[in-house]
Design a protein around this motif. Structure first.
Motif, PDB file in Angstrom:
ATOM      1  N   GLU A  33     -45.645 -67.754  -5.955  1.00 20.95           N
ATOM      2  CA  GLU A  33     -45.535 -67.044  -7.218  1.00 20.95           C
ATOM      3  C   GLU A  33     -44.774 -67.889  -8.229  1.00 20.95           C
ATOM      4  N   GLU A  34     -45.266 -67.924  -9.465  1.00 20.05           N
ATOM      5  CA  GLU A  34     -44.666 -68.760 -10.487  1.00 20.05           C
ATOM      6  C   GLU A  34     -43.298 -68.265 -10.928  1.00 20.05           C
ATOM      7  N   LYS A  35     -42.969 -66.993 -10.684  1.00 20.30           N
ATOM      8  CA  LYS A  35     -41.711 -66.446 -11.170  1.00 20.30           C
ATOM      9  C   LYS A  35     -40.511 -66.861 -10.328  1.00 20.30           C
ATOM     10  N   ASN A  36     -40.714 -67.565  -9.220  1.00 22.81           N
ATOM     11  CA  ASN A  36     -39.595 -67.990  -8.390  1.00 22.81           C
ATOM     12  C   ASN A  36     -38.632 -68.899  -9.142  1.00 22.81           C
ATOM     13  N   ASP A  37     -39.156 -69.801  -9.951  1.00 26.31           N
ATOM     14  CA  ASP A  37     -38.306 -70.742 -10.677  1.00 26.31           C
ATOM     15  C   ASP A  37     -37.330 -70.004 -11.583  1.00 26.31           C
ATOM     16  N   LEU A  38     -37.809 -68.974 -12.249  1.00 28.49           N
ATOM     17  CA  LEU A  38     -36.951 -68.205 -13.143  1.00 28.49           C
ATOM     18  C   LEU A  38     -35.861 -67.483 -12.357  1.00 28.49           C
ATOM     19  N   ALA A  39     -36.227 -66.882 -11.230  1.00 27.79           N
ATOM     20  CA  ALA A  39     -35.248 -66.170 -10.408  1.00 27.79           C
ATOM     21  C   ALA A  39     -34.184 -67.120  -9.876  1.00 27.79           C
ATOM     22  N   LEU A  40     -34.613 -68.284  -9.394  1.00 26.11           N
ATOM     23  CA  LEU A  40     -33.662 -69.261  -8.871  1.00 26.11           C
ATOM     24  C   LEU A  40     -32.727 -69.765  -9.964  1.00 26.11           C
ATOM     25  N   SER A  41     -33.281 -70.015 -11.139  1.00 26.75           N
ATOM     26  CA  SER A  41     -32.462 -70.479 -12.259  1.00 26.75           C
ATOM     27  C   SER A  41     -31.437 -69.422 -12.655  1.00 26.75           C
ATOM     28  N   PHE A  42     -31.866 -68.172 -12.685  1.00 27.08           N
ATOM     29  CA  PHE A  42     -30.972 -67.072 -13.052  1.00 27.08           C
ATOM     30  C   PHE A  42     -29.813 -66.957 -12.063  1.00 27.08           C
ATOM     31  N   LEU A  43     -30.113 -67.055 -10.772  1.00 26.27           N
ATOM     32  CA  LEU A  43     -29.064 -66.951  -9.756  1.00 26.27           C
ATOM     33  C   LEU A  43     -28.110 -68.148  -9.811  1.00 26.27           C
ATOM     34  N   THR A  44     -28.655 -69.321 -10.081  1.00 23.99           N
ATOM     35  CA  THR A  44     -27.813 -70.517 -10.189  1.00 23.99           C
ATOM     36  C   THR A  44     -26.849 -70.403 -11.363  1.00 23.99           C
ATOM     37  N   VAL A  45     -27.358 -69.941 -12.494  1.00 22.47           N
ATOM     38  CA  VAL A  45     -26.512 -69.775 -13.678  1.00 22.47           C
ATOM     39  C   VAL A  45     -25.452 -68.702 -13.447  1.00 22.47           C
ATOM     40  N   SER A  46     -25.830 -67.618 -12.774  1.00 15.64           N
ATOM     41  CA  SER A  46     -24.868 -66.542 -12.510  1.00 15.64           C
ATOM     42  C   SER A  46     -23.710 -67.042 -11.650  1.00 15.64           C
ATOM     43  N   LYS A  47     -24.017 -67.941 -10.727  1.00 13.71           N
ATOM     44  CA  LYS A  47     -22.966 -68.501  -9.871  1.00 13.71           C
ATOM     45  C   LYS A  47     -21.991 -69.344 -10.681  1.00 13.71           C
ATOM     46  N   LYS A  48     -22.516 -70.115 -11.631  1.00 19.42           N
ATOM     47  CA  LYS A  48     -21.664 -70.957 -12.467  1.00 19.42           C
ATOM     48  C   LYS A  48     -20.803 -70.119 -13.408  1.00 19.42           C
ATOM     49  N   LEU A  49     -21.372 -69.036 -13.909  1.00 14.42           N
ATOM     50  CA  LEU A  49     -20.658 -68.225 -14.894  1.00 14.42           C
ATOM     51  C   LEU A  49     -19.686 -67.228 -14.270  1.00 14.42           C
ATOM     52  N   PHE A  50     -20.082 -66.641 -13.125  1.00 15.38           N
ATOM     53  CA  PHE A  50     -19.314 -65.519 -12.591  1.00 15.38           C
ATOM     54  C   PHE A  50     -18.748 -65.735 -11.187  1.00 15.38           C
ATOM     55  N   GLY A  51     -18.956 -66.919 -10.617  1.00 14.02           N
ATOM     56  CA  GLY A  51     -18.355 -67.200  -9.322  1.00 14.02           C
ATOM     57  C   GLY A  51     -19.353 -67.240  -8.178  1.00 14.02           C
ATOM     58  N   ALA A  52     -18.858 -67.676  -7.021  1.00 16.59           N
ATOM     59  CA  ALA A  52     -19.719 -67.955  -5.871  1.00 16.59           C
ATOM     60  C   ALA A  52     -20.446 -66.731  -5.333  1.00 16.59           C
ATOM     61  N   THR A  53     -19.853 -65.542  -5.492  1.00 21.44           N
ATOM     62  CA  THR A  53     -20.469 -64.339  -4.914  1.00 21.44           C
ATOM     63  C   THR A  53     -21.447 -63.645  -5.865  1.00 21.44           C
ATOM     64  N   ALA A  54     -21.580 -64.153  -7.082  1.00 26.15           N
ATOM     65  CA  ALA A  54     -22.439 -63.496  -8.072  1.00 26.15           C
ATOM     66  C   ALA A  54     -23.897 -63.369  -7.617  1.00 26.15           C
ATOM     67  N   PRO A  55     -24.521 -64.432  -7.058  1.00 28.40           N
ATOM     68  CA  PRO A  55     -25.917 -64.287  -6.621  1.00 28.40           C
ATOM     69  C   PRO A  55     -26.106 -63.180  -5.585  1.00 28.40           C
ATOM     70  N   GLN A  56     -25.178 -63.071  -4.636  1.00 27.72           N
ATOM     71  CA  GLN A  56     -25.292 -62.041  -3.608  1.00 27.72           C
ATOM     72  C   GLN A  56     -25.190 -60.635  -4.209  1.00 27.72           C
ATOM     73  N   LYS A  57     -24.302 -60.472  -5.186  1.00 26.78           N
ATOM     74  CA  LYS A  57     -24.158 -59.165  -5.836  1.00 26.78           C
ATOM     75  C   LYS A  57     -25.426 -58.795  -6.608  1.00 26.78           C
ATOM     76  N   ILE A  58     -26.013 -59.791  -7.265  1.00 25.02           N
ATOM     77  CA  ILE A  58     -27.255 -59.543  -8.008  1.00 25.02           C
ATOM     78  C   ILE A  58     -28.387 -59.186  -7.053  1.00 25.02           C
ATOM     79  N   LEU A  59     -28.478 -59.914  -5.945  1.00 26.34           N
ATOM     80  CA  LEU A  59     -29.514 -59.621  -4.957  1.00 26.34           C
ATOM     81  C   LEU A  59     -29.336 -58.221  -4.372  1.00 26.34           C
ATOM     82  N   MET A  60     -28.088 -57.827  -4.128  1.00 24.72           N
ATOM     83  CA  MET A  60     -27.826 -56.498  -3.588  1.00 24.72           C
ATOM     84  C   MET A  60     -28.298 -55.417  -4.556  1.00 24.72           C
ATOM     85  N   LEU A  61     -28.004 -55.590  -5.845  1.00 23.26           N
ATOM     86  CA  LEU A  61     -28.445 -54.624  -6.854  1.00 23.26           C
ATOM     87  C   LEU A  61     -29.969 -54.610  -6.962  1.00 23.26           C
ATOM     88  N   HIS A  62     -30.563 -55.789  -6.867  1.00 24.76           N
ATOM     89  CA  HIS A  62     -32.026 -55.883  -6.928  1.00 24.76           C
ATOM     90  C   HIS A  62     -32.671 -55.100  -5.792  1.00 24.76           C
TER      91      HIS A  62
END
Length: 211
Positions: free
Chosen positions: A85-114
């Motif tokens: 699926e082409e949307k994987n790149d966007l999801a990966l980029s979003f999670l990477t940026v969230s980690k830089k902005l909000f800390g190491a646990t940010a991707p896991q928190k976003i995935l949990m909410l998702h």
């Protein structure tokens, strides 16, 4: 799946061969493919040789109890990419940026909410009074979404998924597997196990009840 590939191949025998191999356990011989497609052996063989030359298929020999090993065709990593699926790149980029902005646990928190939202969505769609009926309904929904899902009646029942829409995400964040398993358990109302294998372009997840 990649639009250009679908547009070029449509519902041709080549595309159907890829789908059949995608849903197989380790590949299929030409005679089995010919039977499933109601085509001649030589016709299917020609398609397989063509896709082998293009890098979408490869052969391997399956040892038998008697006689010579059978030659099977299976998908390559290049073929697997056709289902990505082409949307994987966007999801990966979003999670990477969230980690830089909000800390190491940010991707896991976003995935949990998702996955909480995904669970709520499935709960609205699934029908059935028993766990097995809900599992069958879940498999049908996932198949329509592109997971190439099959349901096997029990006991014990099983859901077999032959494609994963977010494979790149799973590779980058292995905890996605645990979130998937937890989500399915919540949707079906029973604890489940999810056994995933990824070999030579083949993805397979077998979901079954722990009870």
């Amino acid at each position: 799946m990649k639009r250009q590939f679908v547009q070029e191949m449509g519902r041709s025998p080549r595309f159907t061969i890829l789908e059949l191999l995608r849903c197989s356990e380790g590949g299929l011989p030409v005679d089995d493919l010919a039977t499933k497609l109601s085509m001649s052996y030589m016709g299917v063989k020609a398609h397989c040789l063509e896709m082998d030359d293009e890098g979408y298929l490869e052969t391997w020999r399956q040892p038998g109890k008697r006689g010579r090993p059978r030659m099977l065709y299976r998908l390559t990593e290049k073929a697997y990419d056709l289902f990505s699926e082409e949307k994987n790149d966007l999801a990966l980029s979003f999670l990477t940026v969230s980690k830089k902005l909000f800390g190491a646990t940010a991707p896991q928190k976003i995935l949990m909410l998702h996955y909480r939202a995904v669970s709520a969505k499935y709960n609205e769609q699934i029908k059935g009074a028993t766990t097995e009926e809900r599992a069958a309904s879940f498999a049908r929904i996932r198949h329509r979404e592109g997971y190439l899902s099959d349901f096997e009646e029990g006991p014990p029942w099983r859901i077999i998924e032959n494609h994963y829409l977010y494979r790149d995400l799973l590779m980058a964040y292995p905890e996605v597997d645990a979130f998937e398993c937890q989500m399915i358990s919540e949707v079906l109302g029973v604890p489940v196990r999810r056994e995933v294998t990824m070999v030579a372009g083949l993805y397979r997840a077998i979901i079954s009840s722990k009870l």
